[in-house]
Write an enzyme that holds these catalytic residues in place. Sequence first.
Site, PDB file in Angstrom:
ATOM      1  N   TYR A  72       7.997  -2.782 -10.366  1.00  0.00           N
ATOM      2  CA  TYR A  72       8.855  -3.470  -9.404  1.00  0.00           C
ATOM      3  C   TYR A  72       9.165  -4.902  -9.829  1.00  0.00           C
ATOM      4  O   TYR A  72      10.104  -5.512  -9.310  1.00  0.00           O
ATOM      5  CB  TYR A  72       8.204  -3.488  -8.022  1.00  0.00           C
ATOM      6  N   LYS A  75      -1.749   6.949 -15.046  1.00  0.00           N
ATOM      7  CA  LYS A  75      -1.234   8.026 -15.903  1.00  0.00           C
ATOM      8  C   LYS A  75      -1.531   7.680 -17.358  1.00  0.00           C
ATOM      9  O   LYS A  75      -0.633   7.514 -18.183  1.00  0.00           O
ATOM     10  CB  LYS A  75       0.264   8.238 -15.663  1.00  0.00           C
ATOM     11  N   ASP A 131      -0.906  11.937 -10.451  1.00  0.00           N
ATOM     12  CA  ASP A 131      -0.334  13.147  -9.872  1.00  0.00           C
ATOM     13  C   ASP A 131      -1.421  14.037  -9.284  1.00  0.00           C
ATOM     14  O   ASP A 131      -1.248  14.649  -8.222  1.00  0.00           O
ATOM     15  CB  ASP A 131       0.507  13.905 -10.904  1.00  0.00           C
ATOM     16  N   ASP A 162       2.385   2.681  -3.880  1.00  0.00           N
ATOM     17  CA  ASP A 162       3.449   2.864  -2.907  1.00  0.00           C
ATOM     18  C   ASP A 162       3.528   4.332  -2.489  1.00  0.00           C
ATOM     19  O   ASP A 162       3.578   4.678  -1.303  1.00  0.00           O
ATOM     20  CB  ASP A 162       4.771   2.400  -3.526  1.00  0.00           C
ATOM     21  N   ASP A 206       1.844   6.298   1.137  1.00  0.00           N
ATOM     22  CA  ASP A 206       2.725   7.005   2.064  1.00  0.00           C
ATOM     23  C   ASP A 206       2.260   8.449   2.271  1.00  0.00           C
ATOM     24  O   ASP A 206       2.355   8.991   3.379  1.00  0.00           O
ATOM     25  CB  ASP A 206       4.168   6.986   1.557  1.00  0.00           C
TER      26      ASP A 206
END
Length: 350
Positions: free
Chosen positions: A136, A187, A220, A244, A248
């Site tokens: 970001y 990752k 993941d 993020d 959620d």
Amino acid sequence: MTDLLLLPGDGIGPEVTAQARRVAEALTPDLKIAEGPFGGGSFDAHGSPLTDDTLAAAKAAKAVLMGAVGGPQWASAPRDKRPEAGLLALRAGMGVFANLRPALCFQPLADASSLKREVIEGLDLMIVRELTGGIYFGAPRFIEDLPGGGQRAVDTQVYTTMEIERVARVAFELARGRRNKVTSAEKSNVMDSGLLWRRVVTDLHTRDYADVELEHILADNAAMQIVKNPKQFDVLVTDNLFGDILSDISAQLTGSLGMLPSAALGVAGTPGLYEPIHGSAPDIAGQGVANPLASILSFEMALRWSLGRPAEADRLYAAVGRTLADGARTRDLGGSLTTVQMGDAVLASL
């Protein structure tokens, strides 16, 4: 000096923040509370989603409680003038690098989740999201035209040892006061930034936190495990993008996005930034049906982490629990209470 600066923002932000203010004024009437423009409304009025005056006020306060920013009416604004750019600039300007996002299952809401009761009952998960680095904030970032037609978009994922270590340290310290387990998600199998993340977290653990259990997980797989067996996690630390997404996912475990607060912290002695994670929800803005509990619980976190009032924080947390136990529900939880009525219910419980 302002104790609590309110930045209501856009969409349902002003609606839910107003209820948090009512609670703050009732529970802690001695707090000095101020309010400032922020987000799309600030852009319309002042030409910037985050004015210099608002940022200065945020940095001078003890704690900042924001509502939400954004909406379709600002989609065509220049990228650096959109409400979301103001939010990123506020986080960077305040230096709040560690985002604490708790996913707690209040007992009365154990059946509100889309998962089975036995999977989420008693859930107490803390996600620590790195907040001021990563994709970001990385450069370069751009969209360019290609010679043969079409376009190419570039975003850059960048992390330094210092950025990783300081947020991991927050996670380890939190774990020591909880169930003493940290799970680090990245990752590392396909991303160099993930590989560095794993190395830095491992080195810090070996050097300073060998008493805390540490496990590594690919991001993941973490998403799958959160919906399969979320109670296996205690503190989960991860980067800005994965944090993020994973927070959620965790929000849905609690029954509604309207239940999740958050805290963003910097170095000791600097103000924290507190906000519900539900966003501006333009589809229901102005209808008076938004759930204010995430905003009220964000104020509870401010009491605990920035304002030095743990007793009042405990009172407020217990009051929210009693409110839910008494059957109070807004529309997102399957009930019919309005935003103001839910605020009334919490005040009655207090």
